[in-house]
Motif scaffolding. Sequence first.
Motif, mmCIF file in Angstrom:
data_model
loop_
_atom_site.group_PDB
_atom_site.id
_atom_site.type_symbol
_atom_site.label_atom_id
_atom_site.label_comp_id
_atom_site.label_asym_id
_atom_site.label_seq_id
_atom_site.Cartn_x
_atom_site.Cartn_y
_atom_site.Cartn_z
ATOM 1 N N SER A 56 0.829 -1.202 0.000
ATOM 2 C CA SER A 56 0.000 0.000 0.000
ATOM 3 C C SER A 56 0.867 1.257 0.000
ATOM 4 N N PHE A 57 2.022 1.204 0.679
ATOM 5 C CA PHE A 57 2.912 2.361 0.730
ATOM 6 C C PHE A 57 3.700 2.512 -0.561
ATOM 7 N N THR A 158 -12.191 5.961 -6.593
ATOM 8 C CA THR A 158 -13.111 6.348 -5.524
ATOM 9 C C THR A 158 -13.369 5.178 -4.580
ATOM 10 N N ASN A 159 -13.396 3.963 -5.129
ATOM 11 C CA ASN A 159 -13.660 2.790 -4.296
ATOM 12 C C ASN A 159 -12.547 2.560 -3.281
ATOM 13 N N LEU A 160 -11.299 2.886 -3.658
ATOM 14 C CA LEU A 160 -10.185 2.794 -2.713
ATOM 15 C C LEU A 160 -10.356 3.828 -1.603
ATOM 16 N N VAL A 161 -10.770 5.027 -1.966
ATOM 17 C CA VAL A 161 -10.991 6.082 -0.976
ATOM 18 C C VAL A 161 -12.084 5.664 0.009
ATOM 19 N N ILE A 162 -13.170 5.103 -0.505
ATOM 20 C CA ILE A 162 -14.274 4.661 0.352
ATOM 21 C C ILE A 162 -13.822 3.530 1.268
ATOM 22 N N PHE A 164 -10.779 2.931 2.385
ATOM 23 C CA PHE A 164 -9.949 3.542 3.419
ATOM 24 C C PHE A 164 -10.791 4.307 4.430
ATOM 25 N N PHE A 165 -11.753 5.068 3.938
ATOM 26 C CA PHE A 165 -12.539 5.935 4.813
ATOM 27 C C PHE A 165 -13.386 5.105 5.778
ATOM 28 N N ILE A 166 -13.974 4.001 5.300
ATOM 29 C CA ILE A 166 -14.766 3.137 6.175
ATOM 30 C C ILE A 166 -13.889 2.565 7.284
ATOM 31 N N CYS A 167 -12.693 2.085 6.915
ATOM 32 C CA CYS A 167 -11.761 1.543 7.909
ATOM 33 C C CYS A 167 -11.373 2.610 8.926
ATOM 34 N N TYR A 168 -11.128 3.821 8.432
ATOM 35 C CA TYR A 168 -10.687 4.884 9.329
ATOM 36 C C TYR A 168 -11.786 5.289 10.306
ATOM 37 N N VAL A 169 -13.007 5.416 9.830
ATOM 38 C CA VAL A 169 -14.122 5.798 10.708
ATOM 39 C C VAL A 169 -14.319 4.759 11.802
ATOM 40 N N ILE A 188 -5.187 -1.448 5.755
ATOM 41 C CA ILE A 188 -6.319 -2.369 5.678
ATOM 42 C C ILE A 188 -7.228 -2.008 4.499
ATOM 43 N N GLY A 189 -7.487 -0.706 4.340
ATOM 44 C CA GLY A 189 -8.343 -0.270 3.238
ATOM 45 C C GLY A 189 -7.781 -0.655 1.885
ATOM 46 N N TYR A 190 -6.460 -0.526 1.741
ATOM 47 C CA TYR A 190 -5.819 -0.902 0.482
ATOM 48 C C TYR A 190 -5.939 -2.400 0.228
ATOM 49 N N GLU A 191 -5.710 -3.217 1.254
ATOM 50 C CA GLU A 191 -5.784 -4.666 1.086
ATOM 51 C C GLU A 191 -7.205 -5.121 0.754
ATOM 52 N N VAL A 192 -8.200 -4.473 1.370
ATOM 53 C CA VAL A 192 -9.598 -4.783 1.038
ATOM 54 C C VAL A 192 -9.867 -4.421 -0.421
ATOM 55 N N TRP A 193 -9.383 -3.241 -0.845
ATOM 56 C CA TRP A 193 -9.576 -2.784 -2.226
ATOM 57 C C TRP A 193 -8.883 -3.713 -3.212
#
Length: 244
Positions: A56-57, A158-162, A164-169, A188-193
Amino acid sequence: MKIYGGRAGYNSVTFTGEKYHVVARFKEGKITTETRRKNRDKKITIILSKIPFVRSFSMLFDLIIEYWRRFLAMVIVLFLMELLFNERSNSIFLYTIPINSLEMLLFFLVLYCLIIKSTSIGQYHAAEHQIANAFERDPNLTLEKVKKQPRTHNDCGTNLVISFFICYVLLFMIFGDSAWVLLVSWIIGYEVWRNEPKVIWNLILIIGKGAQYLLFTSKPKEKHLIVAMEAITRLEEKELANKK
């Protein structure tokens, strides 16, 4: 031909294939195209891209290098906001308001949406999606076919952003405001995406496509579709010629 990526600009659409990028621009009533060969991935990038929770990095660094001007502008805005909202400041010239990382992310999301919806970027973004959807179904493109396609796409960033955002919230609600929460959410958001686990990904796609439609795209006109069609047509010609 496989489409490896796409991007919309203020007056342009870019498509990426296996070997090339093609940018089509609309300026002064004319469409021009520019073709560039893709840079080869560095060995370290290839290695890192195969390591879970580290890749992800690798992607983040590539994005920073490619869009360094935008990241520099974001850093400047963050610095100015820190001066304005830092509750520990004693300056009599600044109104100080406490703000956390979640509120900061929401601010940037709203700002980004306003920029897209108030400019032609949203229309070119929609055109990019409609052309990609049409091309994946049938490479023989016509305006009639393209106009019938949705302006959302499964592979939109946008799906990657969503994700990440769900994980962060969720992590923010449990652990509070912390730098490590931001980093772990991105990982985590990246791996899910990337892996698209069935149940979770279906939910993210619903939210992501809703965000694409309402916030990150606008209904395109014919000229936006024609520009995007020109980009994909020139890319296909170049990629096929390269294989001969």
